[in-house]
Write a protein that holds these residues in place. Structure first.
Motif, PDB file in Angstrom:
ATOM      1  N   TYR A  52       0.834  -1.206   0.000  1.00  0.00           N
ATOM      2  CA  TYR A  52       0.000   0.000   0.000  1.00  0.00           C
ATOM      3  C   TYR A  52       0.868   1.255   0.000  1.00  0.00           C
ATOM      4  CZ  TYR A  52      -2.924   3.752   1.776  1.00  0.00           C
ATOM      5  OH  TYR A  52      -3.557   4.968   1.948  1.00  0.00           O
ATOM      6  N   ASN A  81      -5.895  13.081   3.367  1.00  0.00           N
ATOM      7  CA  ASN A  81      -6.632  11.849   3.626  1.00  0.00           C
ATOM      8  C   ASN A  81      -7.421  11.378   2.412  1.00  0.00           C
ATOM      9  OD1 ASN A  81      -5.735  11.594   6.263  1.00  0.00           O
ATOM     10  ND2 ASN A  81      -7.428  12.794   7.113  1.00  0.00           N
ATOM     11  N   CYS A  82      -7.873  12.320   1.599  1.00  0.00           N
ATOM     12  CA  CYS A  82      -8.614  11.952   0.400  1.00  0.00           C
ATOM     13  C   CYS A  82      -7.730  11.136  -0.547  1.00  0.00           C
ATOM     14  CB  CYS A  82      -9.138  13.204  -0.297  1.00  0.00           C
ATOM     15  SG  CYS A  82     -10.137  12.852  -1.769  1.00  0.00           S
ATOM     16  N   LEU A  84      -5.055   9.365   0.349  1.00  0.00           N
ATOM     17  CA  LEU A  84      -4.772   8.089   0.995  1.00  0.00           C
ATOM     18  C   LEU A  84      -5.939   7.113   0.853  1.00  0.00           C
ATOM     19  CD1 LEU A  84      -3.058   9.370   4.275  1.00  0.00           C
ATOM     20  CD2 LEU A  84      -1.937   8.409   2.258  1.00  0.00           C
ATOM     21  N   LEU A  85      -7.157   7.618   1.049  1.00  0.00           N
ATOM     22  CA  LEU A  85      -8.332   6.757   0.958  1.00  0.00           C
ATOM     23  C   LEU A  85      -8.612   6.321  -0.476  1.00  0.00           C
ATOM     24  CD1 LEU A  85     -10.696   8.556   3.517  1.00  0.00           C
ATOM     25  CD2 LEU A  85      -9.481   6.382   3.826  1.00  0.00           C
ATOM     26  N   THR A  86      -8.487   7.273  -1.408  1.00  0.00           N
ATOM     27  CA  THR A  86      -8.722   6.934  -2.814  1.00  0.00           C
ATOM     28  C   THR A  86      -7.715   5.891  -3.290  1.00  0.00           C
ATOM     29  OG1 THR A  86      -9.540   9.172  -3.244  1.00  0.00           O
ATOM     30  CG2 THR A  86      -8.929   7.839  -5.151  1.00  0.00           C
ATOM     31  N   THR A  87      -6.456   6.084  -2.918  1.00  0.00           N
ATOM     32  CA  THR A  87      -5.426   5.113  -3.282  1.00  0.00           C
ATOM     33  C   THR A  87      -5.706   3.751  -2.667  1.00  0.00           C
ATOM     34  OG1 THR A  87      -3.771   6.888  -3.406  1.00  0.00           O
ATOM     35  CG2 THR A  87      -2.946   4.627  -3.226  1.00  0.00           C
ATOM     36  N   ALA A  88      -6.175   3.749  -1.418  1.00  0.00           N
ATOM     37  CA  ALA A  88      -6.486   2.484  -0.732  1.00  0.00           C
ATOM     38  C   ALA A  88      -7.606   1.730  -1.437  1.00  0.00           C
ATOM     39  CB  ALA A  88      -6.866   2.761   0.720  1.00  0.00           C
ATOM     40  N   VAL A  89      -8.635   2.445  -1.861  1.00  0.00           N
ATOM     41  CA  VAL A  89      -9.763   1.805  -2.544  1.00  0.00           C
ATOM     42  C   VAL A  89      -9.322   1.208  -3.876  1.00  0.00           C
ATOM     43  CG1 VAL A  89     -11.989   2.226  -3.656  1.00  0.00           C
ATOM     44  CG2 VAL A  89     -11.516   3.236  -1.425  1.00  0.00           C
ATOM     45  N   TRP A  92      -7.112  -1.829  -3.348  1.00  0.00           N
ATOM     46  CA  TRP A  92      -7.888  -3.025  -3.003  1.00  0.00           C
ATOM     47  C   TRP A  92      -8.605  -3.584  -4.225  1.00  0.00           C
ATOM     48  CZ3 TRP A  92     -13.069  -4.386  -3.165  1.00  0.00           C
ATOM     49  CH2 TRP A  92     -13.403  -5.568  -2.509  1.00  0.00           C
TER      50      TRP A  92
END
Length: 252
Positions: A52, A81-82, A84-89, A92
């Motif tokens: 990640y 954070n946007c 980080l979250l977008t990259t995480a989605v 996955w």
């Protein structure tokens, strides 16, 4: 000329701002896909945190390199954070979604063409041109009239190979010769226009023209048609950039 100015104004002031989020999303998908392809899936699944983190660094790699060159904090580009979250989605979806559905959807073929993959690449290329323009504008604000803006624009457009001798494998992994070539072409076109003849050609006209030209080149490249009219210039620049490595290899 008025028609061109009007079209360019609408393109830069209405269309691009409206599509900014979608262009950025396409870029994130492209860079996370690149990060995933840098190692086999078994490694990613055994090293979730490192995998990640690699995806995050790939997504913001060009900004990190540019921040280091500008003397800014690289952390500010991965602190959102946007992002980080977008990259995480996306990370996955590419690696862990059941039956590899996400990748299969991206690679749907219509005849001999993969339309979704083509759209993704075109949107990513357009996003890079927008990033080039923004970096050049910021650089000229800090260093009026300086040609260093062309370097800043190239780096912002993910043309990391121009500083590969300094940043090594990282810049080589997040970029490619084609991406660097397109970034350098956009940076030269936009940068020289803003430095040498800002009153002759408006920024919107040059931005719109450069975007259309890069998209056409990217479209042709997708179908394995290479336009080599800029290759001689690019080869000269590339030789200048890697002179130090060439000299080292010659005398080692």
């Amino acid at each position: 000329m008025d028609v061109i100015e009007k079209f360019s104004g609408r393109f830069c002031k209405e269309l691009l701002p409206a599509a900014k989020w979608y262009l950025e999303l396409a870029y994130v998908i492209s860079m996370v896909s690149l990060a995933v392809k840098s190692a086999d899936k078994a490694w990613h699944k055994k090293n979730l945190f490192y995998s990640y983190l690699k995806a995050v660094l790939f997504v913001r790699g060009a900004d990190i390199i540019l921040a280091i060159c500008n003397g800014d904090s690289p952390m500010q580009h991965i602190a959102c954070n946007c992002t980080l979250l977008t990259t995480a989605v996306i990370w996955w979806l590419i690696l862990f979604v059941p039956f590899d559905i996400f990748n299969k959807i991206l690679n749907i073929e219509v005849g001999d063409v993969k339309p979704l993959l083509l759209i993704l690449e075109l949107m990513t290329a357009l996003r890079n041109v927008v990033a080039v323009d923004a970096a050049i504008t910021a650089s000229l604000k800090n260093y009026p009239g300086s040609y260093v803006a062309i370097l800043a624009g190239t780096l912002a457009g993910n043309g990391g190979l121009v500083v590969a001798s300094v940043f090594g494998d990282f810049s080589k992994q997040i970029s490619s010769p084609e991406t660097t070539r397109f970034a350098f072409l956009a940076a030269c076109s936009i940068g020289l226009t803003k430095i040498l003849c800002p009153k002759v050609v408006s920024a919107c006209v040059m931005m719109a023209g450069c975007s259309c030209f890069i998209l056409c080149l990217k479209f042709l490249q997708f179908f394995d048609h290479q336009v080599e009219i800029f290759d001689p210039i690019y080869e000269i620049i590339k030789k200048i950039v890697v002179t130090c490595d060439w000299v080292k290899d010659k005398y080692d």
